[in-house]
Design a protein around this motif. Structure first.
Motif, PDB file in Angstrom:
ATOM      1  N   TRP A  17       0.829  -1.208   0.000  1.00  0.00           N
ATOM      2  CA  TRP A  17       0.000   0.000   0.000  1.00  0.00           C
ATOM      3  C   TRP A  17       0.865   1.259   0.000  1.00  0.00           C
ATOM      4  O   TRP A  17       0.578   2.232  -0.696  1.00  0.00           O
ATOM      5  CB  TRP A  17      -0.920  -0.018   1.215  1.00  0.00           C
ATOM      6  N   ASN A  18       1.937   1.234   0.784  1.00  0.00           N
ATOM      7  CA  ASN A  18       2.818   2.394   0.882  1.00  0.00           C
ATOM      8  C   ASN A  18       3.454   2.742  -0.459  1.00  0.00           C
ATOM      9  O   ASN A  18       3.671   3.916  -0.774  1.00  0.00           O
ATOM     10  CB  ASN A  18       3.921   2.138   1.910  1.00  0.00           C
ATOM     11  N   LEU A  19       3.764   1.717  -1.249  1.00  0.00           N
ATOM     12  CA  LEU A  19       4.358   1.962  -2.559  1.00  0.00           C
ATOM     13  C   LEU A  19       3.405   2.728  -3.468  1.00  0.00           C
ATOM     14  O   LEU A  19       3.838   3.496  -4.333  1.00  0.00           O
ATOM     15  CB  LEU A  19       4.744   0.635  -3.213  1.00  0.00           C
ATOM     16  N   ALA A  20       2.110   2.526  -3.262  1.00  0.00           N
ATOM     17  CA  ALA A  20       1.113   3.202  -4.101  1.00  0.00           C
ATOM     18  C   ALA A  20       0.850   4.631  -3.637  1.00  0.00           C
ATOM     19  O   ALA A  20       0.397   5.461  -4.429  1.00  0.00           O
ATOM     20  CB  ALA A  20      -0.192   2.407  -4.087  1.00  0.00           C
ATOM     21  N   TYR A  21       1.157   4.935  -2.370  1.00  0.00           N
ATOM     22  CA  TYR A  21       0.874   6.266  -1.825  1.00  0.00           C
ATOM     23  C   TYR A  21       2.102   6.800  -1.081  1.00  0.00           C
ATOM     24  O   TYR A  21       2.068   6.994   0.139  1.00  0.00           O
ATOM     25  CB  TYR A  21      -0.334   6.207  -0.886  1.00  0.00           C
ATOM     26  N   PRO A  22       3.180   7.059  -1.792  1.00  0.00           N
ATOM     27  CA  PRO A  22       4.442   7.451  -1.137  1.00  0.00           C
ATOM     28  C   PRO A  22       4.402   8.804  -0.447  1.00  0.00           C
ATOM     29  O   PRO A  22       5.176   9.051   0.466  1.00  0.00           O
ATOM     30  CB  PRO A  22       5.442   7.462  -2.299  1.00  0.00           C
ATOM     31  N   GLY A  23       3.508   9.699  -0.856  1.00  0.00           N
ATOM     32  CA  GLY A  23       3.503  11.032  -0.270  1.00  0.00           C
ATOM     33  C   GLY A  23       2.631  11.163   0.957  1.00  0.00           C
ATOM     34  O   GLY A  23       2.754  12.120   1.716  1.00  0.00           O
ATOM     35  N   ASN A  24       1.735  10.210   1.172  1.00  0.00           N
ATOM     36  CA  ASN A  24       0.796  10.322   2.281  1.00  0.00           C
ATOM     37  C   ASN A  24       1.455  10.024   3.617  1.00  0.00           C
ATOM     38  O   ASN A  24       2.493   9.360   3.698  1.00  0.00           O
ATOM     39  CB  ASN A  24      -0.385   9.374   2.073  1.00  0.00           C
ATOM     40  N   ARG A  47      -1.792   5.939   5.706  1.00  0.00           N
ATOM     41  CA  ARG A  47      -1.679   4.816   4.790  1.00  0.00           C
ATOM     42  C   ARG A  47      -2.143   3.518   5.442  1.00  0.00           C
ATOM     43  O   ARG A  47      -2.768   2.677   4.804  1.00  0.00           O
ATOM     44  CB  ARG A  47      -0.238   4.674   4.296  1.00  0.00           C
ATOM     45  N   GLU A  48      -1.817   3.333   6.703  1.00  0.00           N
ATOM     46  CA  GLU A  48      -2.248   2.125   7.404  1.00  0.00           C
ATOM     47  C   GLU A  48      -3.771   2.076   7.463  1.00  0.00           C
ATOM     48  O   GLU A  48      -4.380   1.014   7.275  1.00  0.00           O
ATOM     49  CB  GLU A  48      -1.644   2.098   8.807  1.00  0.00           C
ATOM     50  N   ASN A  49      -4.396   3.219   7.733  1.00  0.00           N
ATOM     51  CA  ASN A  49      -5.849   3.268   7.736  1.00  0.00           C
ATOM     52  C   ASN A  49      -6.392   3.089   6.322  1.00  0.00           C
ATOM     53  O   ASN A  49      -7.465   2.514   6.138  1.00  0.00           O
ATOM     54  CB  ASN A  49      -6.331   4.608   8.311  1.00  0.00           C
ATOM     55  N   GLU A  98      -9.514   0.772   4.891  1.00  0.00           N
ATOM     56  CA  GLU A  98     -10.656   1.451   4.291  1.00  0.00           C
ATOM     57  C   GLU A  98     -10.894   0.956   2.867  1.00  0.00           C
ATOM     58  O   GLU A  98     -12.039   0.838   2.415  1.00  0.00           O
ATOM     59  CB  GLU A  98     -10.419   2.963   4.288  1.00  0.00           C
ATOM     60  N   PHE A  99      -9.815   0.679   2.154  1.00  0.00           N
ATOM     61  CA  PHE A  99      -9.941   0.166   0.789  1.00  0.00           C
ATOM     62  C   PHE A  99     -10.623  -1.191   0.796  1.00  0.00           C
ATOM     63  O   PHE A  99     -11.507  -1.476  -0.031  1.00  0.00           O
ATOM     64  CB  PHE A  99      -8.553   0.082   0.156  1.00  0.00           C
ATOM     65  N   LYS A 100     -10.238  -2.042   1.726  1.00  0.00           N
ATOM     66  CA  LYS A 100     -10.857  -3.362   1.824  1.00  0.00           C
ATOM     67  C   LYS A 100     -12.347  -3.247   2.141  1.00  0.00           C
ATOM     68  O   LYS A 100     -13.180  -3.979   1.581  1.00  0.00           O
ATOM     69  CB  LYS A 100     -10.151  -4.184   2.899  1.00  0.00           C
ATOM     70  N   LYS A 101     -12.688  -2.295   3.022  1.00  0.00           N
ATOM     71  CA  LYS A 101     -14.095  -2.093   3.366  1.00  0.00           C
ATOM     72  C   LYS A 101     -14.888  -1.593   2.155  1.00  0.00           C
ATOM     73  O   LYS A 101     -16.029  -2.001   1.938  1.00  0.00           O
ATOM     74  CB  LYS A 101     -14.221  -1.096   4.516  1.00  0.00           C
ATOM     75  N   ALA A 102     -14.264  -0.716   1.363  1.00  0.00           N
ATOM     76  CA  ALA A 102     -14.942  -0.156   0.181  1.00  0.00           C
ATOM     77  C   ALA A 102     -15.237  -1.275  -0.818  1.00  0.00           C
ATOM     78  O   ALA A 102     -16.313  -1.286  -1.439  1.00  0.00           O
ATOM     79  CB  ALA A 102     -14.075   0.933  -0.457  1.00  0.00           C
ATOM     80  N   ILE A 103     -14.303  -2.185  -0.976  1.00  0.00           N
ATOM     81  CA  ILE A 103     -14.520  -3.298  -1.914  1.00  0.00           C
ATOM     82  C   ILE A 103     -15.664  -4.177  -1.417  1.00  0.00           C
ATOM     83  O   ILE A 103     -16.513  -4.629  -2.201  1.00  0.00           O
ATOM     84  CB  ILE A 103     -13.238  -4.126  -2.088  1.00  0.00           C
ATOM     85  N   GLU A 104     -15.721  -4.405  -0.102  1.00  0.00           N
ATOM     86  CA  GLU A 104     -16.808  -5.200   0.459  1.00  0.00           C
ATOM     87  C   GLU A 104     -18.167  -4.552   0.217  1.00  0.00           C
ATOM     88  O   GLU A 104     -19.136  -5.222  -0.149  1.00  0.00           O
ATOM     89  CB  GLU A 104     -16.587  -5.381   1.972  1.00  0.00           C
ATOM     90  N   VAL A 105     -18.209  -3.222   0.387  1.00  0.00           N
ATOM     91  CA  VAL A 105     -19.450  -2.501   0.137  1.00  0.00           C
ATOM     92  C   VAL A 105     -19.836  -2.582  -1.335  1.00  0.00           C
ATOM     93  O   VAL A 105     -20.999  -2.838  -1.687  1.00  0.00           O
ATOM     94  CB  VAL A 105     -19.313  -1.019   0.565  1.00  0.00           C
ATOM     95  N   ASN A 106     -18.842  -2.401  -2.207  1.00  0.00           N
ATOM     96  CA  ASN A 106     -19.114  -2.495  -3.642  1.00  0.00           C
ATOM     97  C   ASN A 106     -19.633  -3.878  -4.020  1.00  0.00           C
ATOM     98  O   ASN A 106     -20.557  -4.028  -4.831  1.00  0.00           O
ATOM     99  CB  ASN A 106     -17.837  -2.198  -4.436  1.00  0.00           C
ATOM    100  N   LEU A 107     -19.003  -4.887  -3.436  1.00  0.00           N
ATOM    101  CA  LEU A 107     -19.401  -6.260  -3.740  1.00  0.00           C
ATOM    102  C   LEU A 107     -20.835  -6.541  -3.267  1.00  0.00           C
ATOM    103  O   LEU A 107     -21.605  -7.252  -3.948  1.00  0.00           O
ATOM    104  CB  LEU A 107     -18.430  -7.231  -3.072  1.00  0.00           C
ATOM    105  N   SER A 108     -21.205  -5.973  -2.145  1.00  0.00           N
ATOM    106  CA  SER A 108     -22.559  -6.207  -1.596  1.00  0.00           C
ATOM    107  C   SER A 108     -23.649  -5.647  -2.502  1.00  0.00           C
ATOM    108  O   SER A 108     -24.781  -6.129  -2.479  1.00  0.00           O
ATOM    109  CB  SER A 108     -22.667  -5.585  -0.199  1.00  0.00           C
TER     110      SER A 108
END
Length: 273
Positions: A242-249, A254-256, A260-270
């Protein structure tokens, strides 16, 4: 006789002042000559921001190095990084990455107007640095003024043409297209990414964005497949990935971000059930 002695005394005084002035000018000139070498010693050998920053007089490279040091995860201090970058562009307005990095810091802080001013300065000074278009696309995407989404679309479009093998450009391009309601175009952009970006089939972001486009198009079966693929990829994703994708944050954000990304995918899937 007395008057003669007074005349000699005045002459000697003027001569001494003249010599003293020459010496002072010499010392002053020498101080400017040695400032940058001393600044480099203080920074590179001792990591002294105070002296490296204060003594640097014409060395914009040193100041860029100082800024990069404090913009890194390990020594993160955005205030010191911004000071160093700002001084670097004051010395050399066209220094490569100077205004670019300043813009990134303002963007991270949500200071979109300042971020836009700085990234435009970078593009003006270094028009070949089209990576600035990606940053400006993000600024327009988040700023939210009238016409910004269309400007963001154009910047991301140009960026993907310039860097066709980088997945982030396609992903954010499709994000903006979805916000504009151009769902077919968003899907086409992600499909293009799968064709051009190395290892794109293992990129969870691209699969999730593809799923969003398919969901908006009413292609629920395809969307479900895309979200399932994204979910399976995030199951094995690490914080380092994840850090490699968001080096400036900020590292904490980034840990959060991963959770949050995993939760968003779950919501999208539902929404496809």
């Amino acid at each position: 006789m007395r008057e003669q002695r007074k005349g000699i005394s005045k002459e000697m005084v003027h001569k001494h002042w003249y010599v003293l002035a020459i010496l002072l000018l010499g010392i002053l000139a020498l101080s400017f000559v040695v400032r940058d070498p001393i600044a480099r010693i203080m920074w590179y050998d001792h990591q002294s921001f105070k002296w490296g920053y204060a003594l640097s007089y014409t060395d914009e490279k040193l100041l860029m190095d100082i800024g990069n040091y404090y913009f890194s995860d390990r020594y993160r201090n955005l205030n010191l990084a911004l000071e160093a970058y700002t001084k670097a562009v004051e010395i050399e307005p066209a220094v490569l990455w100077g205004n670019y990095q300043i813009s990134r810091i303002h963007f991270i802080r949500g200071e979109f107007e300042d971020a836009l001013i700085s990234i435009n300065k970078e593009l003006e000074a270094n028009p070949e640095n089209l990576r600035s278009l990606y940053v400006r696309g993000l600024i327009y995407g988040y700023r939210g003024k009238d016409g910004d989404l269309e400007k963001s679309e154009q910047d991301f479009k140009q960026f993907t043409l310039w860097a066709p093998r980088e997945w982030a450009g396609y992903n954010d391009y499709a994000w903006i297209l979805s916000l504009l309601g151009k769902h077919w175009k968003a899907k086409e952009v992600i499909i293009s990414a799968f064709e051009k970006v190395p290892d794109a089939e293992n990129n969870a972001w691209l699969w999730n964005t593809l799923g969003v486009a398919e969901l908006n198009l009413g292609e629920y079966r395809n969307a479900k497949m895309s979200f399932n693929k994204a979910q399976s990829l995030t199951d094995s994703m690490t914080i380092e990935d994840w850090n490699l994708a968001y080096p400036g944050n900020d590292p904490v954000d980034r840990e959060n971000g991963l959770s949050e990304f995993k939760k968003a995918i779950e919501v999208n899937l539902s929404t496809t059930l």
